[in-house]
Design a protein around this motif. Structure first.
Motif, short mmCIF file in Angstrom:
data_model
loop_
_atom_site.label_atom_id
_atom_site.label_comp_id
_atom_site.label_asym_id
_atom_site.label_seq_id
_atom_site.Cartn_x
_atom_site.Cartn_y
_atom_site.Cartn_z
N TYR A 166 0.94 -1.07 0.08
CA TYR A 166 -0.05 0.26 0.22
C TYR A 166 0.65 1.35 0.17
O TYR A 166 0.76 2.48 -0.60
CB TYR A 166 -0.89 0.12 1.01
N ILE A 167 1.78 1.35 0.65
CA ILE A 167 2.62 2.68 1.17
C ILE A 167 3.39 2.98 -0.04
O ILE A 167 3.40 3.93 -0.82
CB ILE A 167 3.54 2.49 2.26
N LEU A 168 4.22 1.35 -0.26
CA LEU A 168 5.66 2.31 -1.11
C LEU A 168 5.12 1.61 -2.26
O LEU A 168 4.98 3.31 -3.17
CB LEU A 168 6.66 0.63 -0.76
N LYS A 169 3.97 1.66 -2.70
CA LYS A 169 4.07 0.99 -4.02
C LYS A 169 2.63 2.03 -4.49
O LYS A 169 2.94 2.64 -5.58
CB LYS A 169 3.13 -0.42 -4.45
N GLN A 170 2.14 2.46 -3.45
CA GLN A 170 1.18 3.35 -4.05
C GLN A 170 2.09 5.17 -4.10
O GLN A 170 1.53 5.53 -5.41
CB GLN A 170 -0.24 3.44 -3.11
N LEU A 171 3.02 4.95 -3.43
CA LEU A 171 3.72 6.50 -3.07
C LEU A 171 4.47 6.26 -4.85
O LEU A 171 4.91 7.31 -5.38
CB LEU A 171 4.53 7.22 -1.74
N GLU A 172 5.63 5.05 -5.08
CA GLU A 172 5.76 5.42 -6.39
C GLU A 172 4.40 5.10 -7.09
O GLU A 172 5.14 5.89 -8.58
CB GLU A 172 6.59 3.36 -5.95
N GLY A 173 4.02 4.99 -7.65
CA GLY A 173 3.24 4.99 -8.50
C GLY A 173 2.61 6.55 -8.99
O GLY A 173 2.54 7.25 -9.53
N ALA A 174 2.45 7.39 -6.93
CA ALA A 174 2.35 8.72 -7.13
C ALA A 174 3.70 9.61 -7.15
O ALA A 174 2.73 10.76 -8.19
CB ALA A 174 1.58 8.90 -6.33
N ILE A 175 4.18 9.70 -7.26
CA ILE A 175 5.21 10.13 -7.06
C ILE A 175 6.00 10.08 -8.51
O ILE A 175 6.62 9.26 -8.77
CB ILE A 175 6.69 10.30 -6.08
N ARG A 176 5.56 11.09 -9.25
CA ARG A 176 6.49 11.17 -10.89
C ARG A 176 5.88 12.43 -11.37
O ARG A 176 4.87 13.71 -11.23
CB ARG A 176 6.06 9.94 -11.70
N ILE A 206 -4.87 13.09 -10.62
CA ILE A 206 -5.02 12.46 -9.81
C ILE A 206 -3.99 12.80 -8.68
O ILE A 206 -4.68 12.12 -7.47
CB ILE A 206 -4.40 11.73 -10.34
N LEU A 207 -3.39 13.65 -8.39
CA LEU A 207 -2.31 13.89 -7.29
C LEU A 207 -3.21 15.10 -7.03
O LEU A 207 -3.98 14.47 -5.38
CB LEU A 207 -1.43 15.05 -7.88
N ARG B 194 -6.31 4.88 -5.37
CA ARG B 194 -4.40 5.44 -4.15
C ARG B 194 -4.66 5.94 -2.42
O ARG B 194 -4.28 5.77 -1.50
CB ARG B 194 -4.20 6.27 -4.71
N LEU C 535 10.19 15.77 -9.56
CA LEU C 535 10.63 15.60 -10.38
C LEU C 535 9.80 16.05 -11.56
O LEU C 535 10.69 16.19 -13.25
CB LEU C 535 9.48 14.31 -10.34
#
Lengths: 273, 224, 556
Positions: A166-176, A206-207, B194, C535
């Motif tokens: 939840y945390i890492l995967k979702q943050l990875e998806g969100a932070i781009r 999305i953000l 999310r 980024l």
């Protein structure tokens, strides 16, 4: 008083009608099944044909619940609960208790095998027996030892799993980056303003959505003024998402219904495709 | 009483810490530990089924004994369960009627194929009707949130059926509705999911900690 | 021109063409030794070391990437158990192609994201794979001969078996008869293992005889009866035991193999010729040993996040202990709990608590049981009957404990009836059928649907709604939330479910943990926004590299 009497008579007469209709439907089902399925065709087994008729009957009975609860539904429901219980018991025996407890311990091939297997299983077997203390009022607290193990495991594993998925995967998806860099100059030159702006808008949508939904879950901030507006944005996102997810499922559920109709048509009534 | 309360809480704490920590250790023993625990839970679960079956049947026995309304229907639970268990154990599922085991379908399979499967498939398919009534329920709510939900549901649903393309073709945009459905799934739906998952993660961690440290112990039946 | 001359010309032409083709072939196939040498890395960049963060099963050989390598060159990593083994050619070779996948940067799990990783090739050396432990003894023709000599197999049977042993027809192409024969052979393959056990004194003579009797019986499974059938089953158990024992011994042997010191040399090759890494004109032999590491470094980000969020939550629990007046906003779904139970009391109807499908180890189920304890306590206080429907026996056991305790605390232990907290059914849809049927008949005034649900969610909640009950749902299954939202009066979404028990308890420490969650959420919100801005700027102006931000949250 008369009004009450009226409703009583009307409800009792309605019941009679319903009963008659029910008996009629059951008879019709029996006659149709008999006409269509008998005599048996070449290669058909009697028990399979009876099985299909039972299956079709159960299908109709469960759909009858959509109208209202009725005696046949009650029979089918209880029968189904019983069959599922029996099935579960046999499967548990075959897949869990027999290979894990009965075979290794009671049918151990050598004494070495017995002690070896016992050493691995003694704890869960004791815990399993402790679980049975629920049947006694006085000693039922002993079952806490068994489920304490499961709760502890669930809680400890939970922290790790949740952090990963939840945390890492979702943050990875969100932070781009809002806009991916276009390295090919030919492609970049051909992009219209709309093509360039669109991904930025999408990323912003999305953000903002993620942040506002997170804000909606704040417990220690009163949802007033600015906060109220922001959490309302979050709620809107949630509602659209729920709606989308709802709409996305409809077709899948429809295909289940179609599947049942096909069973009735092709397998019960043997209508050729 | 320490053995009623303290020991179970100590078990929870110790197993919880081990369950958490073993994930970060590459020792082969850590993997063994996880495998063992999975097997343990399977065995305990097997015993649990006995407990569950006892409880289910006890409830139905009580219904019959107390002659509660509709008590006679409870008999069918016993018929179903006994039938399946007998054919399941007798002759390894082949039942009394087959003289020697063959590769044919067993009676146990028969019960599964012609009772359990039709029942579960039918109940599952009832959802198609219930989705309609649930949507109607929302429609009656008549507020902004319900409207948002319904509109999104309709757009996504419509975008996923083939008919949407012919409707789109009327005004020259064949892929219009599928595109709208995709956009909703890709942007607002992703954002909300999310957000839910991120929020949930903290809730889950927080709950796990309350349990490990014995702050939350109501699941032990021990009030605060 | 004569006919003969014409042929001679042809012959000449053909010879010339063949020579050209051959030479061309040679040039394409072979790489000049000088080019191979040029492909070799500088000896100082070559390192042999234990693979970090692993279970001691691998060594890594790493060397600097050489630019402008001629096509057709790959690397050969030669591994031996001792330096002398290279002389006797007792070594194994690991081939490394010059592709992106062989670069150190291709495996960030073990080597991280450093930019420098793109300048190194790595070869993973798995000792237990290269030098596998000795397998179990195989069935040979001698064994069959012995069985014939002992009169347990007939001559005809032995012929059949020997033929089957030699056959390599794939399973799907066999006739039924041949399939049965193959099954029989599979049983016979146990023979050497059984004899080995007997030699070790692990299997008494009578059991050896039983095993031999069972394995030499060629009858198919479904034609057996009585004692033979029992023997066949027993043989299956014996086979399972032997298999387990073998696996265990193999694993132990593999561990011992992994612990050894290994010697490695590196060569550039075109498939035939090899050029070795040299130092003082000697082939360099590197040696190294794998070891079991203590920490998975690639899980460091997980550990940091987990500990950081745990720390925040625990800190706020401490703070709340000292300063118990925390503000927690109203959560409508939870405020409704009292309303719902109150309504049930007024109407003289029961309260339903419907568990989801989850097992006791799932967080949502634990949350559900905690909520149940609060709900049951209130119901017991109001003297309202509470019915808990279960599908998982262990969740049922816990629920019974919780409800029983609630009644005891409310001072009416006798009012607790275990039949009210019974198992309703054992499979997903029979559970749905049983619970919806009961809802329609008993018409509870309030229904709580809490836990982790699957497709049955809508069946339960829509039926509940049609009976007119107040419904409070709570789940972390995000796919079922839409159905609860549309059919229930109140829905606890994800995090609210986990917070429910704390909220209902009103205990300061519990509420403190909710405050801690908020801080965590604030951190994530800021992290997301700042991360996206950094980024985006990095992409737009390309002045600095911000990839490290994504690496921080990468799951490996």
């Amino acid at each position: 008083m008369t009004a009450v009497d009226n409703t009583q008579t009307s409800s009792s007469s309605r019941r009679t009608i319903e009963l008659v209709v029910l008996v009629g439907l059951v008879t019709a089902f029996g006659i149709i099944s008999a006409l269509v399925r008998f005599p048996l065709e070449e290669g058909e087994k009697l028990r399979d044909v009876i099985g299909i008729i039972i299956g079709a009957g159960l299908t109709f009975i469960f759909y009858s619940f959509l109208y209202r609860d009725n005696p046949l539904f009650k029979i089918a429901e209880n029968l189904y609960v019983g069959v599922a219980l029996g099935y579960g018991a046999i499967i548990t025996w075959r897949q869990s208790l027999r290979p894990e407890v009965y075979d290794p311990l009671f049918r151990a091939v050598t004494s070495e095998a017995f002690w070896h297997e016992l050493s691995y299983r003694v704890v869960p077997i004791v815990l399993g027996i402790l679980l049975m203390t629920r049947l006694s009022k006085k000693h039922s607290w002993l079952s806490r030892y068994s489920y304490g193990l499961m709760v502890g495991w669930g809680a400890g594993m939970g922290i790790f799993v949740v952090t990963d998925s939840y945390i890492l995967k979702q943050l990875e998806g969100a932070i781009r980056p809002l806009q991916k860099i276009v390295t090919d100059p030919d492609v970049a030159a051909n992009l219209s303003f709309f093509d360039q702006a669109w991904p930025v808008v999408g990323s912003l949508v999305i953000l903002i959505g993620t942040v506002s939904v997170l804000f909606y879950f704040f417990f220690s901030v009163p949802h007033k003024r600015l906060g109220s507006g922001f959490s309302r944005v979050g709620i809107s996102y949630l509602m659209i998402a729920f709606g989308a997810s709802f709409g996305y499922t409809v077709m899948g559920r429809m295909s289940l219904l179609i599947g049942r109709v096909q069973f009735l048509m092709f397998e019960w009534l043997k209508i050729k495709q | 009483m320490w053995y009623k309360r303290t020991i179970p809480l100590v078990i929870v704490f110790v197993i919880g810490v081990l369950a958490f920590a073993h994930n970060y250790v590459p020792y082969p023993e850590a993997d063994d530990f996880r495998e063992h625990m999975t097997k343990w839970f399977m065995i305990i679960g097997g015993f649990g089924l006995f407990l569950g079956a006892y409880s289910l049947l006890h409830m139905h026995v009580s219904r019959i004994r107390r002659m509660q309304p509709g008590w006679a229907y409870s008999a069918f639970v016993f018929i179903g369960a006994a039938g399946m268990i007998i054919v399941g154990l007798w002759n390894d599922g082949y039942g009394p009627l087959e003289s020697a085991p063959s590769t044919a379908k067993t009676w146990f399979d028969w019960g599964f194929d012609y009772v359990q499967i039709p029942c579960s498939a039918t109940i599952f398919s009832i959802l198609a009707f219930f989705m309609a009534s649930a949507a109607f329920r929302t429609f009656r709510a008549r507020n902004v949130n319900a409207a948002l939900l319904l509109v999104a549901a309709l757009l996504v649903m419509f975008g996923r059926v083939p008919a949407s393309e012919s409707v789109g073709a009327w005004f020259g945009q064949q892929g219009f509705f599928p595109k709208i459905a995709d956009l909703i799934m890709e942007f607002p739906n992703l954002a909300a999911t999310r957000g839910i998952l991120l929020g949930m993660s903290l809730g889950a961690i927080s709950q796990s900690l309350r349990i490990l440290f014995g702050i939350e112990r109501s699941y032990m039946g021990v009030g605060d | 021109m004569t006919r003969g001359g014409f042929t001679a010309l042809h012959f000449l032409l053909a010879a010339v063409l063949a020579t050209v083709a051959l030479c061309g072939g040679c040039m394409r196939k072979g790489v000049r030794l000088a080019d191979l040498r040029a492909a070799l890395p500088d000896a100082s960049t070559v390192r042999l070391y234990d693979r970090p963060s692993d279970d001691g099963s691998a060594l890594i050989l790493e060397w600097g990437k050489v630019d402008d390598v001629v096509e057709g060159v790959s690397y050969a990593v030669e591994v031996a158990k001792s330096a002398d083994d290279f002389e006797t050619r007792q070594f194994k070779t690991v081939k490394v192609e010059l592709t992106e996948d062989s670069l150190k940067s291709a495996d960030p799990k073990y080597f991280g994201f450093s930019e420098a990783n793109k300048k190194f090739y790595v070869a993973t050396i798995l000792p237990a794979k290269l030098f596998p432990p000795a397998g179990a003894p195989e069935l040979t023709a001698d064994h069959i001969k012995k069985l014939v000599a002992d009169d347990v197999l007939s001559k005809e049977q032995s012929k059949l078996i020997l033929a089957e042993m030699a056959s390599d027809t794939p399973d799907e192409k066999l006739t039924d008869e041949e399939k049965a024969c193959r099954k029989w052979l599979r049983r016979l393959k146990l023979y050497p293992r059984v004899m080995q056990l007997a030699d070790e004194g692990k299997l008494p003579e009578s059991k050896v005889q039983r095993a031999i009797r069972a394995m030499t019986d060629e009858t198919a499974d479904d034609a057996l009866s009585g004692g033979d059938k029992a023997d066949r089953r027993w043989l299956a158990l014996l086979a399972a035991f032997i298999e387990k024992r073998d696996t265990k011994q193999r694993d132990q042997a593999a561990k011992a193999i992994n612990k050894g010191v290994y010697y490695v040399r590196l060569a550039a090759t075109d498939g035939r010729k090899k050029a070795y890494v040299l130092q003082d004109r000697e082939k360099v032999v590197y040696s190294g040993q794998a070891r079991v590491d203590t920490f998975k470094r690639f899980k460091l980000n997980n550990l940091v996040f987990a500990l950081a969020f745990s720390g925040i939550v625990l800190a706020f629990i401490q703070i709340a202990r000292r300063n118990p007046n925390l503000f927690i906003r109203r959560i409508a779904g939870l405020e409704a709990v009292d309303e719902a139970i109150g309504r049930a009391t007024e109407m003289g109807r029961s309260v339903y608590f419907v568990h989801g499908l989850g097992s006791m180890g799932e967080l949502a189920t634990i949350a559900a049981v905690n909520v149940l304890s609060r709900v049951a306590r209130r119901a017991a206080d109001y003297d309202t009957r509470i019915t808990v429907t279960n599908i998982n026996p262990i969740v049922m056991a816990v629920s019974q404990e919780v409800v029983q305790q609630a009644y005891t605390e409310a001072g009416r232990p006798d009012a607790y009836d275990p039949d009210d907290v019974a198992l309703s059914a054992t499979s997903q849809f029979s559970y749905a059928a049983a619970v919806t049927g009961r809802m329609v008949r008993e018409r509870p005034a309030a229904i709580f649907l809490i836990g982790s649900f699957m497709a049955e969610s809508l069946l339960l909640s829509e039926t509940g709604a049609s009976t007119g009950a107040i419904q409070v749902a709570g789940t972390d299954s995000e796919h079922q939330l839409p159905f609860f939202i549309t059919t229930c009066d109140y829905t606890l979404i994800g995090e609210e479910l986990y917070a429910a028990s704390a909220y209902l308890s009103r205990e300061p420490r519990m509420l403190g943990s909710l405050r801690g969650q908020d801080i965590g959420k604030a951190f994530m919100m800021i992290a997301m926004v700042v991360g996206v801005i950094l980024l985006t700027i990095a992409v737009a102006v390309a002045w600095f590299d911000a990839d490290w931000i994504t690496h921080l949250v990468k799951v490996l």
